[in-house]
Design an enzyme around this catalytic site. Structure first.
Site, PDB file in Angstrom:
ATOM      1  N   CYS A   1       7.225  11.132   0.079  1.00 42.95           N
ATOM      2  CA  CYS A   1       7.094  12.115  -0.987  1.00 42.95           C
ATOM      3  C   CYS A   1       8.116  13.239  -0.787  1.00 42.95           C
ATOM      4  CB  CYS A   1       5.686  12.685  -1.008  1.00 42.95           C
ATOM      5  SG  CYS A   1       4.401  11.461  -1.339  1.00 42.95           S
TER       6      CYS A   1
ATOM      7  N   CYS B   1      -3.881  15.632   1.666  1.00 40.71           N
ATOM      8  CA  CYS B   1      -2.989  15.290   0.560  1.00 40.71           C
ATOM      9  C   CYS B   1      -2.638  13.800   0.602  1.00 40.71           C
ATOM     10  CB  CYS B   1      -1.719  16.143   0.637  1.00 40.71           C
ATOM     11  SG  CYS B   1      -0.655  16.007  -0.808  1.00 40.71           S
ATOM     12  N   CYS B   2      -2.276  13.300   1.771  1.00 43.85           N
ATOM     13  CA  CYS B   2      -1.987  11.872   1.925  1.00 43.85           C
ATOM     14  C   CYS B   2      -3.216  11.023   1.633  1.00 43.85           C
ATOM     15  CB  CYS B   2      -1.497  11.582   3.343  1.00 43.85           C
ATOM     16  SG  CYS B   2       0.198  12.110   3.701  1.00 43.85           S
TER      17      CYS B   2
ATOM     18  N   CYS C   1       1.126   8.368   7.215  1.00 44.40           N
ATOM     19  CA  CYS C   1       0.433   8.929   6.057  1.00 44.40           C
ATOM     20  C   CYS C   1      -1.055   8.623   6.102  1.00 44.40           C
ATOM     21  CB  CYS C   1       1.051   8.404   4.764  1.00 44.40           C
ATOM     22  SG  CYS C   1       0.797   6.630   4.486  1.00 44.40           S
TER      23      CYS C   1
ATOM     24  N   CYS D   1       7.501  16.416   1.548  1.00 39.04           N
ATOM     25  CA  CYS D   1       7.269  16.200   2.984  1.00 39.04           C
ATOM     26  C   CYS D   1       8.348  15.340   3.631  1.00 39.04           C
ATOM     27  CB  CYS D   1       5.903  15.553   3.191  1.00 39.04           C
ATOM     28  SG  CYS D   1       4.524  16.565   2.606  1.00 39.04           S
TER      29      CYS D   1
END
Length: 246
Positions: free
Chosen positions: A200, A117-118, A226, A203
């Site tokens: 974000c 995702c990062c 990240c 998280c």
């Protein structure tokens, strides 16, 4: 990259400087003039560096990684600071929407594979946004975690493509807060709710008294970065957290 502009030589020539003095000497009047962007999260400690850049030259490009899952408070804070500081060239960098839709159709990737995702929302997005630049300014500090404890003021990025400038490398929490108060700069609204490091929304959580400032990022995941300050992986895109460098 010429020897004159090598990270080692630039650190030797400018590494004794800090804060706005470094930005002015290296980026505004020096060898990296017109070739540098500031990358800012508009997070908990961002206002100090944004203020320094605005005072040095408000036209320096500022890159904001719009991951599409930021806290609404962060986006409102960003708008407030851009207007207040008079920043003239703030660029929102967003992930490839088709790629994101294919790999995260249900918006669960931050739970299932936070590294991927990062990578999609930040690492690849930043790499694309930095294409026009030879150098970038970061807000990293040595006190933040063990990975940053030996941070240099000027250094190569992890892939040897660009120069990274860390004007606040030697600053402390106390020095940052003193600067913010001295210049009457607004704090991120989530700081008052014990968010010490703000990324974000899915998280990031508040930290308890005595916890490491970054303990609220990816809590329980064994993850502290990240990925934008780690090397881009070679070969196929990573698909799992285990053994993944991003």
């Amino acid at each position: 990259m010429s020897d004159r502009l090598s990270p080692q030589n630039l650190d030797a020539a400018f590494g004794h400087l800090s804060g706005q003095a470094l930005i002015e000497a290296l980026v505004v009047h020096g060898p990296l003039q017109g070739r540098t962007a500031l990358v800012s999260s508009f997070g908990a400690e961002s206002v100090v560096l944004l203020h320094m850049v605005a005072k040095a030259n408000p036209a320096i490009p500022v890159l904001f990684l719009d991951t599409l899952v930021h806290f609404p408070a962060t986006l409102a804070y960003k708008a407030e600071l851009v207007a207040r500081l008079g920043l003239r060239d703030v660029r929102d960098a967003r992930p490839d929407m088709r790629y994101l839709a294919r790999l995260d159709p249900e918006g669960r990737l931050h739970q299932d594979d936070p590294n991927m995702c990062c990578h999609i929302r930040k690492v690849e997005t930043l790499d694309e946004a930095l294409h026009p630049f030879a150098a970038w300014i970061t807000g990293r500090k040595r006190f933040q975690n063990d990975l940053r404890r030996k941070l240099r003021t000027v250094e190569p990025d992890e892939n040897g493509r660009r120069i990274k400038i860390n004007p606040l490398a030697d600053w402390t929490v106390e020095a940052l807060e003193s600067y913010r108060l001295e210049h009457d700069l607004p704090a991120h609204p989530l700081v008052a709710r014990n968010y010490a490091s703000i990324g974000c929304a899915p998280c990031t959580r508040p930290v308890a008294p005595g916890e490491d400032p970054r303990a609220g990022r990816w809590a329980g995941r064994g993850k502290t970065e990240c990925g934008i300050h780690l090397p881009l992986p070679e070969g196929p895109r990573p698909t799992s957290e285990e053994g993944c460098l991003i």
